[in-house]
Design a protein around this motif. Structure first.
Motif, short mmCIF file in Angstrom:
data_model
loop_
_atom_site.label_atom_id
_atom_site.label_comp_id
_atom_site.label_asym_id
_atom_site.label_seq_id
_atom_site.Cartn_x
_atom_site.Cartn_y
_atom_site.Cartn_z
N LEU A 127 15.78 37.59 -20.47
CA LEU A 127 16.64 36.70 -20.43
C LEU A 127 17.83 36.82 -19.13
CD1 LEU A 127 17.84 36.09 -24.07
CD2 LEU A 127 15.77 34.96 -22.85
N THR A 137 12.93 31.86 -20.13
CA THR A 137 13.41 30.34 -20.20
C THR A 137 13.02 29.87 -18.84
OG1 THR A 137 15.38 30.75 -21.64
CG2 THR A 137 15.34 29.03 -20.27
N CYS A 168 20.13 31.59 -17.24
CA CYS A 168 19.98 30.61 -18.07
C CYS A 168 20.63 30.71 -19.34
CB CYS A 168 18.24 30.69 -18.38
SG CYS A 168 17.14 30.32 -16.92
N HIS A 169 21.37 31.95 -19.52
CA HIS A 169 22.00 32.23 -20.68
C HIS A 169 23.33 33.11 -20.49
CE1 HIS A 169 18.19 31.69 -23.07
NE2 HIS A 169 17.61 32.18 -21.90
#
Length: 249
Positions: free
Chosen positions: A178, A157, A182-183
Motif C-alpha cells: 500500500l 489500490t 492512497c492510504h
C-alpha cells in the motif's frame, strides 16, 4: 520397483525402532519424500551422520508409488558442515534454517530452488561465518518461491510502483503493498521494501554491499517472522533459543 537417486539436505530425522531412522530432504530431483534408512543406527558401513539434520547427502531409494516412506538402498554423506556444527551458533543456524525449510517444503511438492537456497546459505556461512543479514534474505527468497510473498511491488489500490512513492507499507494480513498516496499507513516500510526488492533481484554478496548497515535487515526480518507466524499459525520451535543467541530478543 524402480530405483531412483536423490541429493539433498536432511531437514528432519527421527529414530524408528531400535536401529532405523526416518529422514526427509530438501532434494534436487524429486518431490518431497520421507525416507527410511533400515539399520543405519547399528551399521558399521553406512555413516550415521548422513541422517543428521543439516547434512548434505546422496541416496539411492526404491520408488514404490503407494509407499508412504521410501526405502533407502544406499546413502552417502557428502558434507556434514562440520565447521558450522563445531559451534553452538552454527549448529542453531543450521537447525533453524532446516526447520523453516521443513515447514515451507510440504510433502509431495517440488521446490528444487529451496535445496539450492539452503545449500548456498550453509556454504556461505561456512566460508564467511554466520551473518544475521542472511536471515531475511533466505526467508524472502523462500517465501516468494513458495508463493507466500508478492514479487511485484505495486500498490494494491492505485497500481503504481510503491518504491517510487514517498512512503509505503506491507500489509501482513492481506500480503499486499500500500502506498501513502492512497492510504493512511500505520508505519513506513519503504526502506525495508527497497531492501526486499534488491534481495529478489541481486545476489546476497551484492545486497550486503548495497545495504551495509544492519537496521533494514533487522526490521525486514521481523516483518518476515510475523508473516511466517501468520502462515504457520505458530512459532518455530527453535525461534526463541536461536534469536536469544544472536541477540535479537
Amino acid at each position: 520397483m524402480a530405483i531412483k537417486k536423490e541429493r539433498g539436505i536432511v531437514l528432519t530425522s527421527k529414530d524408528i525402532g531400535d536401529s532405523d531412522r526416518l529422514i526427509s530432504l530438501a532434494g534436487e530431483f524429486n518431490v518431497r519424500h520421507s525416507f527410511i534408512t533400515k539399520g543405519i543406527r547399528k551399521s558399521k558401513r553406512r555413516p550415521i551422520a548422513a541422517t543428521e539434520v543439516g547434512s548434505l547427502i546422496e541416496l539411492d531409494f526404491y520408488d514404490k508409488p503407494d509407499q508412504e516412506w521410501k526405502f533407502v538402498k544406499e546413502i552417502v554423506l557428502v558434507n556434514r558442515f562440520d565447521e558450522l556444527k563445531s559451534t553452538y551458533m552454527g549448529t542453531l543456524f543450521i537447525m533453524y534454517l532446516c526447520e523453516l525449510t521443513d515447514y515451507l517444503y510440504l510433502q509431495a511438492e517440488f521446490h528444487p530452488f529451496l535445496n539450492q537456497l539452503l545449500l548456498g546459505s550453509l556454504e556461505r556461512a561456512t566460508e564467511f561465518g554466520f551473518q544475521k543479514q542472511i536471515l531475511p534474505f533466505f526467508k524472502l527468497r523462500a517465501l516468494t518461491n513458495t508463493g507466500h510473498f508478492p514479487t511485484e511491488f505495486f500498490c494494491h489500490t492505485c497500481g503504481e510502483e510503491v518504491l517510487k512513492k514517498r512512503q509505503a507499507y506491507f500489509s501482513l494480513e492481506h500480503r499486499e503493498f500500500l502506498c501513502s498516496d492512497c492510504h493512511g499507513i500505520p508505519k513506513d516500510h519503504l526502506p525495508v521494501l527497497k531492501l526486499f526488492h534488491t534481495m529478489l533481484s541481486r545476489k546476497y554478496s551484492k545486497v550486503i554491499e548495497t545495504f551495509p548497515t544492519e537496521f533494514e535487515y533487522k526490521e525486514g526480518d521481523a516483518i518476515l517472522n510475523q508473516l511466517l507466524r501468520n502462515i504457520f499459525g505458530k512459532e518455530l520451535k527453535l525461534y526463541f533459543e536461536f534469536y536469544r543467541t544472536i541477540g535479537y530478543i
